[in-house]
Design a protein around this motif. Structure first.
Motif, short mmCIF file in Angstrom:
data_model
loop_
_atom_site.label_atom_id
_atom_site.label_comp_id
_atom_site.label_asym_id
_atom_site.label_seq_id
_atom_site.Cartn_x
_atom_site.Cartn_y
_atom_site.Cartn_z
N UNK A 129 -22.69 -27.01 8.55
CA UNK A 129 -21.69 -28.08 8.72
C UNK A 129 -20.49 -27.87 7.80
N UNK A 135 -12.48 -25.01 10.11
CA UNK A 135 -11.50 -25.79 10.88
C UNK A 135 -10.24 -26.00 10.08
N UNK A 136 -10.39 -26.28 8.77
CA UNK A 136 -9.20 -26.50 7.95
C UNK A 136 -8.48 -25.18 7.71
N UNK A 192 -18.38 -24.98 9.16
CA UNK A 192 -17.55 -25.32 10.32
C UNK A 192 -16.34 -26.15 9.90
N UNK A 193 -16.57 -27.13 9.00
CA UNK A 193 -15.45 -27.97 8.55
C UNK A 193 -14.43 -27.13 7.79
#
Lengths: 88, 218
Positions: free
Chosen positions: A55, A62-63, A58-59
């Protein structure tokens, strides 16, 4: 030799610019690769924390992707909604 | 030309002709599907549990577990909104599988959703610091940095909107290129990546970023 009109010139250089804008994707690729490598190391060290690690990865990805997405938007605008042609 | 959504029909309103794009039509379809589903799932509340209600319960419990981890005690306030957002984004992103244009491939949709997040962040921020503390935080550490602070808080929704929009539109354009070059068999595995994998991942990321930004607003 026929003279090149301004619009064709702008379109040609816009296409080149769109291609060049995507060079910005390079840094994101390297950065996400490093992040994924570190995540693999973390899972190898602590397999029980796999869910949290995925998790966070992925975060973070994404940033980190933001700059590449901006490059993509610039390239798409240059190709599909070119604002420079209207200046002519 | 797939950058702009197609105009399906014009709505006559007084003297104006309002263009109704594919985005609007597909958004309404997604809304109708969600509402009909919710109606039939909610019918069995208080009676014997129906299958649809069980599906919703599983969805809700998964959301609750993830949000409790990321948001702490504020989670219970935001589960209804964030759950709805996730359901809407999932259906929107997956609608590309049915041959229509996903509503999230339009900057209007993603900007609106991102600005809802923006206002929720500001609301949480005011709630935690009080109105005066909130206004003061824009002039810290020095009043000269006020423009930078304003731009900084606006960059959050803009980057969220562009992230979702860029990912979905990029996938849409690549799929269109592949369809025009190799229309047989080749697009099938690409649909798995661009529509299913990227769609679910981007919906999840948008929702998680919303949760994290609201939880860390100060």
């Amino acid at each position: 030799m026929p003279a090149i009109d301004g619009k064709a010139l702008i379109l040609a250089f816009s296409a080149l610019g769109a291609g060049m804008a995507m060079i910005g994707g390079l840094g994101t690729g390297i950065g996400q690769g490093i992040a994924a490598g570190k995540a693999a190391e973390a899972v190898a060290r602590q397999p029980e924390a796999q869910g949290d690690i995925i998790r966070t990865l992925l975060l973070g990805d994404a940033v980190a992707e933001t700059s590449a997405i901006y490059c993509l938007i610039i390239a798409l605008i240059l190709i599909f909604a070119n604002p420079l042609v209207r200046l002519l | 030309m797939e950058f702009f959504p197609r105009v399906v029909f014009y709505l006559k309103f007084l003297d104006y002709k309002v263009p109704i794009t594919e985005t609007v039509v597909v958004t309404w379809c997604v809304m109708v599907i969600l509402m009909v589903f919710s109606y039939f799932a909610g019918k069995s509340v208080g009676k014997e549990e129906g299958t649809l209600q069980k599906v919703c319960a599983v969805f809700y419990e998964a959301m609750e577990e993830v949000l409790n981890e990321t948001m702490g005690e504020t989670a219970s306030t935001y589960i209804p909104y964030i759950g709805t957002l996730l359901a809407f984004l999932l259906l929107s992103n997956l609608s590309g599988l049915f041959g229509v244009r996903p509503p999230t491939a339009d900057l209007s949709t993603t900007l609106v959703l991102a600005f809802i997040t923006f206002f929720l962040i500001q609301k949480e921020s005011i709630g935690r610091k009080g109105l005066l503390g909130y206004i003061k935080s824009f002039f810290e550490p020095s009043p000269a940095l006020f423009p930078l602070n304003v731009i900084g808080s606006f960059s959050t929704p803009v980057s969220m909107a562009f992230r979702l929009f860029g990912n979905i539109l990029g996938g849409l354009i690549i799929m269109n290129l592949v369809y025009s070059a190799l229309p047989l068999f080749v697009p099938v595995p690409l649909h798995f990546y661009f529509d299913i994998f990227a769609g679910i991942l981007q919906a999840f990321i948008f929702v998680m970023l919303t949760a994290v930004f609201i939880a860390t607003a100060d």
